[in-house]
Design an enzyme around this catalytic site. Sequence first.
Site, PDB file in Angstrom:
ATOM      1  N   MET A   1       5.014   7.631  -3.290  1.00  7.24           N
ATOM      2  CA  MET A   1       4.041   7.062  -2.379  1.00  7.24           C
ATOM      3  C   MET A   1       3.705   8.084  -1.306  1.00  7.24           C
ATOM      4  O   MET A   1       3.238   9.168  -1.632  1.00  7.24           O
ATOM      5  CB  MET A   1       4.551   5.741  -1.831  1.00  7.24           C
ATOM      6  CG  MET A   1       4.633   4.660  -2.916  1.00  7.24           C
ATOM      7  SD  MET A   1       4.846   3.004  -2.292  1.00  7.24           S
ATOM      8  CE  MET A   1       4.721   2.107  -3.828  1.00  7.24           C
ATOM      9  N   CYS A   2       3.980   7.853  -0.041  1.00 13.37           N
ATOM     10  CA  CYS A   2       3.540   8.738   1.029  1.00 13.37           C
ATOM     11  C   CYS A   2       4.679   8.978   2.005  1.00 13.37           C
ATOM     12  O   CYS A   2       5.713   8.308   1.962  1.00 13.37           O
ATOM     13  CB  CYS A   2       2.349   8.129   1.779  1.00 13.37           C
ATOM     14  SG  CYS A   2       0.988   7.606   0.716  1.00 13.37           S
ATOM     15  N   ARG A   3       4.474   9.920   2.910  1.00 14.14           N
ATOM     16  CA  ARG A   3       5.392  10.173   4.022  1.00 14.14           C
ATOM     17  C   ARG A   3       4.551  10.248   5.291  1.00 14.14           C
ATOM     18  O   ARG A   3       3.432  10.768   5.287  1.00 14.14           O
ATOM     19  CB  ARG A   3       6.146  11.482   3.855  1.00 14.14           C
ATOM     20  CG  ARG A   3       6.940  11.647   2.556  1.00 14.14           C
ATOM     21  CD  ARG A   3       8.272  10.902   2.561  1.00 14.14           C
ATOM     22  NE  ARG A   3       8.113   9.505   2.214  1.00 14.14           N
ATOM     23  CZ  ARG A   3       9.104   8.606   2.219  1.00 14.14           C
ATOM     24  NH1 ARG A   3      10.313   8.972   2.577  1.00 14.14           N
ATOM     25  NH2 ARG A   3       8.877   7.358   1.873  1.00 14.14           N
TER      26      ARG A   3
END
Length: 279
Positions: A1-3
């Site tokens: 996913m994302c950071r």
Amino acid sequence: MCRWLAYSGTPMLLDTVLYRPEHSLINQSLHARMGVESTNGDGFGIGWYSTDGDGTPAVFRDVAPAWNNRNLRELSAHVRSPLFFAHVRASTGSAVQQTNCHPFRHGRWLWMHNGAIAEFPRLQRDLCMAVDPALFPFIEGSTDSEVMFYLAVTLGLDQDVPGAVARMAGLVEHVGKGHGVPDPLQMTVAVSDGERVWAFRYSSQGRSRSLFYSSRAEAVRRLHPELDYLSEISDETRMVVSEPLGDLPGVWNELPESSYAAIPSGPDTDYFPFSADIP
């Protein structure tokens, strides 16, 4: 996913936070340790408030990977801000395009998200129909994250941030379950009005993505008196991050499941319980 990361406190050059730590967000764009994917190369974005601006944030977003973007490096070495967001993206299926990069902005608000609405294409129409018609034209991209943002604005973000986010989460769960999606929502979210930052960790399954907040500055000074730069930051300076920026003992604390933090924080607690408000 994302950071992602959110910073609030003493005005700081963006590159001090984005590039210099041992496990910086730029490092995480290539080598995330706690994300679903180790590489977050589907674009990035930063959003920041200035001390002499009109209260609305500036935003810079690009579809290129953060780790080799010369414009990001140049900008972050010259912009100083008391409150900024940064996000590196790993798409969950929506297109890699600038309008899908976080953070999202509306008026004085910034919003960024890690996670997903499960089976979003099935739920998208019903969720978009719940957005205030006056706000709908401002949705530029195709992500679930941006729809979540405008749902929260629709549901009272200006008046009550935790309440609006709870109503948004409840609506997503209500619509999802109506379509036979048992666990519709996975989210860590940061939102700011330029004065405060709110960070939420919640999922329908009760197994949310990682999220950490920094200890109070006075506590970090006691633990690490050798770090001279800590004397220059205010007691109110805090960060919230998808994963720690380094391994200094006592600096990073996991935000508990189904909770939210507010920065600046009150004197008694760093976080509060959070649950979806099902309509």
